[in-house]
Design a protein around this motif. Structure first.
Motif, short mmCIF file in Angstrom:
data_model
loop_
_atom_site.label_atom_id
_atom_site.label_comp_id
_atom_site.label_asym_id
_atom_site.label_seq_id
_atom_site.Cartn_x
_atom_site.Cartn_y
_atom_site.Cartn_z
N UNK A 1 5.16 -23.21 10.08
CA UNK A 1 6.25 -22.23 10.12
C UNK A 1 6.57 -21.83 11.55
N UNK A 2 5.55 -21.73 12.39
CA UNK A 2 5.75 -21.32 13.78
C UNK A 2 6.34 -22.43 14.64
N UNK A 3 5.81 -23.65 14.50
CA UNK A 3 6.16 -24.72 15.43
C UNK A 3 7.24 -25.68 14.93
N UNK A 4 7.36 -25.83 13.62
CA UNK A 4 8.38 -26.73 13.07
C UNK A 4 8.94 -26.14 11.78
N UNK A 5 9.63 -25.01 11.90
CA UNK A 5 10.10 -24.32 10.68
C UNK A 5 11.00 -25.19 9.80
N UNK A 6 11.66 -26.17 10.40
CA UNK A 6 12.52 -27.05 9.60
C UNK A 6 11.71 -27.90 8.61
N UNK A 7 10.40 -28.03 8.85
CA UNK A 7 9.55 -28.81 7.95
C UNK A 7 8.76 -27.93 6.98
N UNK A 8 8.74 -26.64 7.24
CA UNK A 8 7.95 -25.73 6.40
C UNK A 8 8.61 -25.54 5.05
N UNK A 9 7.80 -25.50 4.03
CA UNK A 9 8.29 -25.25 2.68
C UNK A 9 7.94 -23.82 2.33
N UNK A 10 8.76 -23.15 1.58
CA UNK A 10 8.53 -21.76 1.22
C UNK A 10 7.35 -21.58 0.30
N UNK A 11 6.90 -20.34 0.20
CA UNK A 11 5.81 -20.01 -0.71
C UNK A 11 4.46 -20.09 -0.08
N UNK A 12 3.61 -19.18 -0.49
CA UNK A 12 2.24 -19.16 0.01
C UNK A 12 1.38 -20.14 -0.77
N UNK A 13 0.35 -20.61 -0.11
CA UNK A 13 -0.62 -21.49 -0.75
C UNK A 13 -1.87 -20.70 -1.08
N UNK A 14 -2.54 -21.07 -2.14
CA UNK A 14 -3.80 -20.44 -2.52
C UNK A 14 -4.88 -20.84 -1.52
N UNK A 15 -5.99 -20.13 -1.52
CA UNK A 15 -7.11 -20.43 -0.63
C UNK A 15 -7.52 -21.89 -0.79
N UNK A 16 -7.63 -22.61 0.32
CA UNK A 16 -7.96 -24.03 0.37
C UNK A 16 -6.91 -24.92 -0.29
N UNK A 17 -5.75 -24.36 -0.60
CA UNK A 17 -4.67 -25.14 -1.21
C UNK A 17 -3.89 -25.91 -0.17
N UNK A 18 -3.23 -26.97 -0.61
CA UNK A 18 -2.42 -27.78 0.29
C UNK A 18 -1.18 -28.27 -0.41
N UNK A 19 -0.23 -28.69 0.41
CA UNK A 19 1.05 -29.19 -0.08
C UNK A 19 1.30 -30.55 0.56
N UNK A 20 1.70 -31.52 -0.26
CA UNK A 20 2.14 -32.84 0.22
C UNK A 20 3.63 -32.91 -0.07
#
Length: 171
Positions: free
Chosen positions: A49-68
């Motif tokens: 979100x800080x360095x490449x906001x154009x690539x960030x997807x909305x929504x928080x992730x759970x602890x140890x969660x990840x998004x592909x």
């Protein structure tokens, strides 16, 4: 491209490079900034979100969660592996490699994974003298003669195995 230099982030980078080489026989080029063309990006959700906001997807992730995710930006297609924390990026890297090896990658990757349990561990019955109680696989990879083994190569491989399964503790 890896955003950050924490040990789990660098391990995730190394696993992606090693995995793609082993699965596809291709060498990846490691870059420190967003490539102009197609590429893989590994980052925590916050750093993305800080360095490449154009690539960030909305929504928080759970602890140890990840998004592909697959993101198209200015004619380039990026596969983004974003984790809630650095460990999660490593778990995401292994999930990506698993999909690659099984032929399950899609052109529009949109997947979120999060563990149900905060602590996911395996229990060892290794004795400090190097024997293993209730074990039939040989000697301990951790202990030998009352002290930590001199050669911990197997422990590194074991850690890779555990991380590839999302296991985050050993007792």
């Amino acid at each position: 491209t890896v955003v950050g230099d924490a040990a789990p982030m660098l391990r995730a980078r190394d696993e992606i490079v090693r995995g793609v080489r082993g699965i596809l026989g291709r060498e990846l080029r490691v870059e420190v900034s967003l490539p102009a063309g197609d590429g893989l990006v590994l980052a925590t959700a916050a750093s993305l979100r800080d360095l490449a906001p154009q690539l960030a997807m909305g929504g928080d992730l759970a602890a140890d969660g990840f998004r592909l995710t697959t993101v198209e930006e200015r004619g380039a297609k990026y596969t983004v592996i974003a984790g809630e924390n650095e460990r999660a990026v490593l778990y995401g890297a292994f999930a990506y490699l698993r999909k690659l090896a099984l032929g399950e990658l899609t052109a529009n990757l949109q997947e979120i994974q999060a563990p149900v349990a905060p602590i996911r561990w395996v229990n060892h019955w290794d004795n400090i003298d190097g024997t293993i109680e209730r074990g039939y696989g040989g000697r301990s990879i951790f202990w030998e003669g009352g002290k930590v083994r001199n050669d911990l190569t197997a422990v590194d491989d074991y850690g890779r195995l555990l991380a590839s399964l999302g296991i985050n503790a050993v007792s």
